[in-house]
Write a protein that holds these residues in place. Sequence first.
Motif, PDB file in Angstrom:
ATOM      1  N   HIS A   1      43.515 -32.090 -10.734  1.00  0.00           N
ATOM      2  CA  HIS A   1      44.123 -31.812 -12.039  1.00  0.00           C
ATOM      3  C   HIS A   1      45.337 -32.719 -12.215  1.00  0.00           C
ATOM      4  CE1 HIS A   1      41.604 -28.368 -13.014  1.00  0.00           C
ATOM      5  NE2 HIS A   1      41.719 -28.013 -11.739  1.00  0.00           N
ATOM      6  N   GLU A   2      45.706 -32.926 -13.448  1.00  0.00           N
ATOM      7  CA  GLU A   2      46.835 -33.799 -13.746  1.00  0.00           C
ATOM      8  C   GLU A   2      48.054 -33.356 -12.935  1.00  0.00           C
ATOM      9  OE1 GLU A   2      49.343 -35.503 -17.587  1.00  0.00           O
ATOM     10  OE2 GLU A   2      47.801 -33.960 -17.869  1.00  0.00           O
ATOM     11  N   ASN A   3      48.691 -34.319 -12.269  1.00  0.00           N
ATOM     12  CA  ASN A   3      49.852 -34.002 -11.435  1.00  0.00           C
ATOM     13  C   ASN A   3      50.753 -35.218 -11.318  1.00  0.00           C
ATOM     14  OD1 ASN A   3      49.288 -35.470  -8.657  1.00  0.00           O
ATOM     15  ND2 ASN A   3      47.333 -34.606  -9.353  1.00  0.00           N
ATOM     16  N   SER A   4      51.952 -34.977 -10.868  1.00  0.00           N
ATOM     17  CA  SER A   4      52.921 -36.085 -10.754  1.00  0.00           C
ATOM     18  C   SER A   4      52.905 -36.717  -9.371  1.00  0.00           C
ATOM     19  CB  SER A   4      54.327 -35.563 -11.057  1.00  0.00           C
ATOM     20  OG  SER A   4      54.626 -34.479 -10.193  1.00  0.00           O
TER      21      SER A   4
ATOM     22  N   ARG B   1      50.337 -44.117  -9.109  1.00  0.00           N
ATOM     23  CA  ARG B   1      49.792 -45.010 -10.137  1.00  0.00           C
ATOM     24  C   ARG B   1      49.828 -46.466  -9.679  1.00  0.00           C
ATOM     25  NH1 ARG B   1      51.667 -43.040 -16.135  1.00  0.00           N
ATOM     26  NH2 ARG B   1      50.813 -40.918 -16.043  1.00  0.00           N
TER      27      ARG B   1
ATOM     28  N   ASP C   1      46.177 -42.975 -17.623  1.00  0.00           N
ATOM     29  CA  ASP C   1      46.014 -41.764 -18.428  1.00  0.00           C
ATOM     30  C   ASP C   1      45.151 -40.758 -17.664  1.00  0.00           C
ATOM     31  OD1 ASP C   1      46.289 -40.015 -20.488  1.00  0.00           O
ATOM     32  OD2 ASP C   1      45.105 -41.151 -21.948  1.00  0.00           O
ATOM     33  N   TRP C   2      45.300 -39.498 -18.026  1.00  0.00           N
ATOM     34  CA  TRP C   2      44.442 -38.435 -17.482  1.00  0.00           C
ATOM     35  C   TRP C   2      43.474 -37.984 -18.558  1.00  0.00           C
ATOM     36  CZ3 TRP C   2      44.348 -36.463 -12.506  1.00  0.00           C
ATOM     37  CH2 TRP C   2      45.379 -36.873 -11.652  1.00  0.00           C
ATOM     38  N   TYR C   3      42.219 -37.901 -18.207  1.00  0.00           N
ATOM     39  CA  TYR C   3      41.221 -37.329 -19.116  1.00  0.00           C
ATOM     40  C   TYR C   3      41.064 -35.860 -18.711  1.00  0.00           C
ATOM     41  CZ  TYR C   3      39.989 -41.766 -21.242  1.00  0.00           C
ATOM     42  OH  TYR C   3      40.022 -42.943 -21.967  1.00  0.00           O
ATOM     43  N   ARG C   4      41.453 -34.960 -19.614  1.00  0.00           N
ATOM     44  CA  ARG C   4      41.613 -33.551 -19.259  1.00  0.00           C
ATOM     45  C   ARG C   4      40.417 -32.713 -19.693  1.00  0.00           C
ATOM     46  NH1 ARG C   4      45.574 -36.079 -21.564  1.00  0.00           N
ATOM     47  NH2 ARG C   4      47.497 -36.503 -20.401  1.00  0.00           N
TER      48      ARG C   4
ATOM     49  N   ASP D   1      40.555 -32.581 -14.289  1.00  0.00           N
ATOM     50  CA  ASP D   1      41.105 -33.745 -14.987  1.00  0.00           C
ATOM     51  C   ASP D   1      40.862 -34.967 -14.103  1.00  0.00           C
ATOM     52  OD1 ASP D   1      42.145 -31.738 -16.632  1.00  0.00           O
ATOM     53  OD2 ASP D   1      44.041 -31.689 -15.520  1.00  0.00           O
TER      54      ASP D   1
ATOM     55  N   TYR E   1      41.717 -39.172 -13.441  1.00  0.00           N
ATOM     56  CA  TYR E   1      42.726 -40.199 -13.690  1.00  0.00           C
ATOM     57  C   TYR E   1      42.054 -41.544 -13.964  1.00  0.00           C
ATOM     58  CZ  TYR E   1      46.402 -43.616 -12.655  1.00  0.00           C
ATOM     59  OH  TYR E   1      47.276 -44.664 -12.717  1.00  0.00           O
TER      60      TYR E   1
END
Length: 637
Positions: free
Chosen positions: A151-154, A158, A193-196, A213, A215
């Motif tokens: 899932h989208e995370n920090s 990148r 970008d993240w595709y959620r 999600d 990446y």
Amino acid sequence: MTNLQESLPKELLRTNRSGAYSCSTIVDCNTRKYHGLLVVPVPGLDDENHVLLSSLDCTVIQHGAEFNLGLHKYQGNNFSPKGHKYIQEFDCDKVPTTLYRVGGVLLRKEVVFQHYEDRILIRYTLVDAHSATTLRFRPFLAFRSVRQFTHENSTASRDYQEVDNGIRTCMYAGYPDLYMQLSKKAQFVFQPDWYRGIEYPKEQERGYASNEDLYVPGYFELGIRKGESVVFSASTTEAKTRGLKALFEKEVEERSPRDSFFHCLVNAAHQFHVEDKDGNKYVLAGYPWFKARARDTFIALPGLTLSIEEDEYFEAAMATAEKGLREFMAGKPLSVKLYETDQPDVLLWAVWCIQQYAKEKGLATARARYGQLVADILAYVEAGRHPNLKLDDNALLRTEGRDKAVTWMNSMANGRPVVPRTGYVVEFNALWYNALRFAASMAEDAGQSEQQRHLEELAARCQVSFVSTFVNEYGYLFDYVDGEAVDWSVRPNMIFPAAFDYSPLSPDQKKRVIDICTRELLSPKGLRSLSPKSGGYNPMYVGPQTQRDYAYHQGTAWPWLGGFYIEASLKLYKRTRLSFIDRQLVGYEDEMFYHCMATLPELFDGNPPFHGRGAVSFAMNVAEILRSLEQLEKYKY
């Protein structure tokens, strides 16, 4: 292909024979968390496979107009970008090939997985175009275990570094770098970008979480001329981009065509081959979630190798397995990754497996190679050294299976076996009798008369006890007998003593067993695991995990059991059953076009329309149908 109800249930599997795989639907829309374009083991992290590259979207650009050929399912039954509507043709006779038509553009996509390397190769060829054409490739990254979601995370990195005609990147520490390169110079545009909210309907069906999600670090873009081909490579090691086209051609040449039922099965058989870094060779039990399990290895190995004249792989895989068996019998930790070696019937299936080798190569050859192993296994069992297999005075083997599933019927629910087979188990003792008689024939061949006499005396006592214990007044066999408790369920395990070369049953008793299996258990997809007339019949393998656990061995149909049924029928009825067996095998041939293309799934519903369920490709099923085809040929000619 454009009808998703038709195309989404059809899956495609590619493997590299080192444990990595690529799997998705034929329209490249992932419907399971196990799906991915590049799925590899990461030994430094755990024992699981990991999805590095989930998918790759290709966009055709002409005159500023963009046509995305990708396909993803999002929440609310939304599909985007619906690239399947551009598919004109699909073919997987040799390598999976998709032809897309976008206006005047014809683009062909071909995919191969390089053998023994964690590298997926995709070749795009511009077959036709009337004006300047650009291709854009957008990679969807996961970097997660096949049993989890991302899932989208920090935390996800990148960072990326440019390499020859591409980039390398790694989202999390502990993972290998992912190299994405092209055979032609391309521009990489960094656009993270993240595709959620991507959704996997197969996980929904199974009652699991189903959203994640993904990446996307950016995209590659390059121009392509009519007639030109470009090759995309995704790998855990850097590729020499100049050689990508030649490498792709070489890999295609090594593929055998899937132009017949037999060739489909041979291709599937090769997908179960796995060789580790130490040179150990295994048979994977199935894709996408099984490992190399000991019982599955010994049941599947003869069909996957000997039946297609690949004796070398049999010997190599047996060398690895023997190492594991000897370590288990010596009480040492296993140095090979052969799982569930401690199951009580594994040693007996190993002897059966060697017996099939003896039938192909001759008793003297088998004795020279495996005679000592067979003798050691029987001595180990007879001495009572196995922790869960005891030889009683009546020469039958007893096991404890009330609290833990110890047979191939291994489903558990609420911490208890769904089918608690315990005491005298019918196939354990059929295997034991067969092993004693086979070992006696080896002893005779070696001139060991004293050992031969001992084994034959033990086998004779075992035969008398087997018949008096298992044969009931209705002519079929009890599934297990535990003191006064007997299991009257009509189950397929009684087919084994009718099929083995050395059987404790008389011809008349075999006939009754086969007839009851034919009447109550036989389906177009193998033998049911329970008769519809028995209590608890539950033939539909659907719903959440617990619901499926209760159905797993309570009426579902298994092709590998059908293989033993075919063997028993041919041995008893010989040529008079040939046309019947031919018709039985047609039920499997149809399956080459459904579920997972050109292979057989783990099991089927026990009632019409007999949908394929479970793992998309299952070694024992492929193996037993190959062995059945070989036997059929022998009886025909």
